[in-house]
Design a protein around this motif. Structure first.
Motif, mmCIF file in Angstrom:
data_model
loop_
_atom_site.group_PDB
_atom_site.id
_atom_site.type_symbol
_atom_site.label_atom_id
_atom_site.label_comp_id
_atom_site.label_asym_id
_atom_site.label_seq_id
_atom_site.Cartn_x
_atom_site.Cartn_y
_atom_site.Cartn_z
ATOM 1 N N ILE A 263 4.935 4.542 4.629
ATOM 2 C CA ILE A 263 6.194 4.078 4.041
ATOM 3 C C ILE A 263 6.230 2.548 4.001
ATOM 4 O O ILE A 263 6.622 1.956 2.995
ATOM 5 N N VAL A 264 5.767 1.930 5.076
ATOM 6 C CA VAL A 264 5.722 0.455 5.107
ATOM 7 C C VAL A 264 4.909 -0.044 3.907
ATOM 8 O O VAL A 264 5.340 -0.916 3.157
ATOM 9 N N LYS A 265 3.744 0.561 3.719
ATOM 10 C CA LYS A 265 2.850 0.126 2.632
ATOM 11 C C LYS A 265 3.542 0.298 1.276
ATOM 12 O O LYS A 265 3.520 -0.595 0.439
ATOM 13 N N HIS A 266 4.174 1.443 1.095
ATOM 14 C CA HIS A 266 4.830 1.703 -0.183
ATOM 15 C C HIS A 266 5.940 0.691 -0.434
ATOM 16 O O HIS A 266 6.057 0.127 -1.526
ATOM 17 N N ILE A 267 6.759 0.465 0.582
ATOM 18 C CA ILE A 267 7.888 -0.463 0.426
ATOM 19 C C ILE A 267 7.374 -1.870 0.105
ATOM 20 O O ILE A 267 7.850 -2.531 -0.810
ATOM 21 N N VAL A 268 6.359 -2.300 0.855
ATOM 22 C CA VAL A 268 5.846 -3.662 0.661
ATOM 23 C C VAL A 268 5.224 -3.800 -0.728
ATOM 24 O O VAL A 268 5.433 -4.802 -1.420
ATOM 25 N N GLU A 269 4.504 -2.783 -1.171
ATOM 26 C CA GLU A 269 3.885 -2.867 -2.492
ATOM 27 C C GLU A 269 4.937 -2.841 -3.601
ATOM 28 O O GLU A 269 4.752 -3.451 -4.645
ATOM 29 N N ALA A 270 6.044 -2.134 -3.348
ATOM 30 C CA ALA A 270 7.135 -2.142 -4.333
ATOM 31 C C ALA A 270 7.720 -3.552 -4.449
ATOM 32 O O ALA A 270 8.283 -3.916 -5.479
ATOM 33 N N HIS A 271 7.566 -4.349 -3.394
ATOM 34 C CA HIS A 271 8.020 -5.751 -3.422
ATOM 35 C C HIS A 271 6.925 -6.664 -3.971
ATOM 36 O O HIS A 271 7.028 -7.876 -3.851
ATOM 37 N N ARG A 272 5.884 -6.085 -4.504
ATOM 38 C CA ARG A 272 4.701 -6.824 -4.993
ATOM 39 C C ARG A 272 4.032 -7.613 -3.872
ATOM 40 O O ARG A 272 3.459 -8.674 -4.078
ATOM 41 N N GLY A 273 4.157 -7.108 -2.685
ATOM 42 C CA GLY A 273 3.530 -7.770 -1.546
ATOM 43 C C GLY A 273 2.407 -6.912 -1.000
ATOM 44 O O GLY A 273 1.976 -5.948 -1.640
ATOM 45 N N ARG A 274 1.905 -7.291 0.167
ATOM 46 C CA ARG A 274 0.882 -6.452 0.804
ATOM 47 C C ARG A 274 1.036 -6.527 2.305
ATOM 48 O O ARG A 274 1.714 -7.421 2.823
ATOM 49 N N VAL A 275 0.405 -5.554 2.956
ATOM 50 C CA VAL A 275 0.516 -5.536 4.413
ATOM 51 C C VAL A 275 -0.891 -5.584 4.991
ATOM 52 O O VAL A 275 -1.792 -4.909 4.515
ATOM 53 N N THR A 276 -1.085 -6.456 5.977
ATOM 54 C CA THR A 276 -2.421 -6.599 6.556
ATOM 55 C C THR A 276 -2.357 -6.281 8.053
ATOM 56 O O THR A 276 -1.281 -6.279 8.642
ATOM 57 N N ILE A 277 -3.531 -6.036 8.613
ATOM 58 C CA ILE A 277 -3.568 -5.703 10.036
ATOM 59 C C ILE A 277 -4.730 -6.420 10.709
ATOM 60 O O ILE A 277 -5.809 -6.555 10.145
ATOM 61 N N GLU A 278 -4.463 -6.908 11.905
ATOM 62 C CA GLU A 278 -5.542 -7.423 12.766
ATOM 63 C C GLU A 278 -5.353 -6.671 14.069
ATOM 64 O O GLU A 278 -4.266 -6.709 14.649
ATOM 65 N N SER A 279 -6.396 -5.986 14.490
ATOM 66 C CA SER A 279 -6.240 -5.204 15.710
ATOM 67 C C SER A 279 -7.596 -4.791 16.263
ATOM 68 O O SER A 279 -8.549 -4.618 15.520
ATOM 69 N N ALA A 280 -7.641 -4.637 17.561
ATOM 70 C CA ALA A 280 -8.853 -4.126 18.212
ATOM 71 C C ALA A 280 -8.399 -3.334 19.434
ATOM 72 O O ALA A 280 -7.381 -3.682 20.047
ATOM 73 N N PRO A 281 -9.148 -2.277 19.786
ATOM 74 C CA PRO A 281 -8.726 -1.461 20.924
ATOM 75 C C PRO A 281 -8.545 -2.315 22.184
ATOM 76 O O PRO A 281 -9.394 -3.145 22.506
ATOM 77 N N GLY A 282 -7.407 -2.137 22.830
ATOM 78 C CA GLY A 282 -7.120 -2.861 24.071
ATOM 79 C C GLY A 282 -6.689 -4.299 23.879
ATOM 80 O O GLY A 282 -6.358 -4.993 24.829
#
Ligand code: ADP
Length: 329
Positions: A263-282
């Protein structure tokens, strides 16, 4: 020279003559060989196409099977997610109704639980309703020139007590004078809420959440960072798929629908934006929503800066959030 495939004597009239039949510049063998090569090529192409079709069909079936499995898990997770808060609400409401509380502090604690659990229910139901609207292509947005920071502050204010009660320390850094963006307030609030809610649910000992809103290039960046369990790189794309939940590595006990990030992705793309992630276990996770700002030429006038006083006072009343100093000031 032409090789004759057939030689016939023209006897008895022309005894010394012979008639030869053949192809010019080729032979039947050569023709047969070339035909054979052509057929072989065609068969090869047909087999390749067949193989590709088979692989595609197999992949589609596997995907379909995975989706069916995910849906089954989704139904069981959602049932659990609905049942748990409902039984808690009923239990504490009944206790209160029967007057089985020793003091007002205990009563207050029960009211708090009822409030928290009903919020959890609302979030889940909103996500499911939203998801079904998205799937049916009926999700509509009402965009208006809005200060993204205001939306973020509102979300955190409404969630603050819950975070404190759960032992979370939250920090908010808002860059002042941010330009406006075309935003559907309710939708963006839901996206931010989903990210904050995930940050809380997927944190273990280190209960720290950092939210920041600042300008990055031509975008407004809304960052939600936690120091929780983190996500392996291989899963970074997949977690935005509907129903998808990480199940390998650090297997989490947290129940969920697997819809939040889709849902986050859909909402952000409807705003012509994008969502990114930086993550690693722990190492925790940092989700960033990037929303394009309204360019002055797009609206025919300079984008109005957000009244920094408004943000500062709202942020202050939110309970000691940090308003970062704008390095450009
Ligand atoms: P849900 O949380 O209901 O399972 P989401 O779509 O919100 O669904 O998230 C998908 C998956 O991504 C989660 O199941 C979890 O494994 C992972 N995830 C999301 N946010 C975080 C986070 N902040 N930290 C660690 N894992 C996360």
């Amino acid at each position: 020279m032409t090789r004759h495939e057939l030689k016939l004597p023209l006897s008895p009239v022309f005894r010394q003559w012979k008639m030869g039949i053949g192809y010019r510049n080729t032979t039947i063998e050569a023709l047969a060989a070339s035909q054979f090569r052509q057929n072989l090529l065609l068969i090869g192409v047909a087999i390749t196409l067949l193989g590709a079709g088979l692989i595609l069909a197999l992949r589609a079936t596997t995907r379909e099977m995975k989706l069916v499995e995910a849906k089954t898990i989704f139904v069981s997770n959602v049932s659990h997610e609905l049942k748990t808060p409902l039984s808690l609400i009923r239990l504490f409401a009944e206790t209160l109704e029967l007057g089985r509380v020793r003091n007002s502090e205990e009563a207050h604690e029960y009211y708090r639980i009822i409030n928290r659990e009903s919020r959890r229910l609302t979030r889940l139901i909103n996500n499911i309703l939203d998801f079904s609207r998205i799937e049916a292509g009926r999700r509509q947005y009402q965009f208006a020139k809005t200060a993204a920071a205001e939306v973020v502050i509102e979300v955190l204010q409404s969630y603050e007590r819950q975070m404190t009660n759960a032992g979370f320390e939250s920090q908010m850094n808002i860059q002042p004078d941010l330009p406006l963006a075309m935003i559907d307030r309710e939708a963006l609030a839901q996206a931010v809420l989903n990210l904050v809610d995930n940050a809380i649910r997927y944190s273990e000992q280190a209960k720290k959440i950092e939210v920041s809103v600042h300008l990055r290039g031509g975008d407004i960046a809304i960052e939600v960072a936690d120091q929780g369990i983190g996500i392996p790189k291989a899963e970074h794309q997949r977690i935005f798929e509907k129903f998808y939940r990480v199940s390998t590595g650090l297997v989490h006990d947290t129940k969920g629908s697997g819809l939040g990030l889709a849902i986050v992705k859909h909402i952000v793309e409807a705003h012509r934006g994008r969502v990114t992630i930086e993550s690693a276990p722990g190492k925790g996770s940092r989700f960033t929503i990037l929303l394009p700002i309204i360019r002055p030429e797009a609206i025919g006038a300079a984008a109005e800066p957000l009244n920094p006083g408004a943000v500062t006072s709202a942020a202050r009343s939110a309970g000691g959030y940090n308003v970062a100093e704008n390095p450009h000031h």
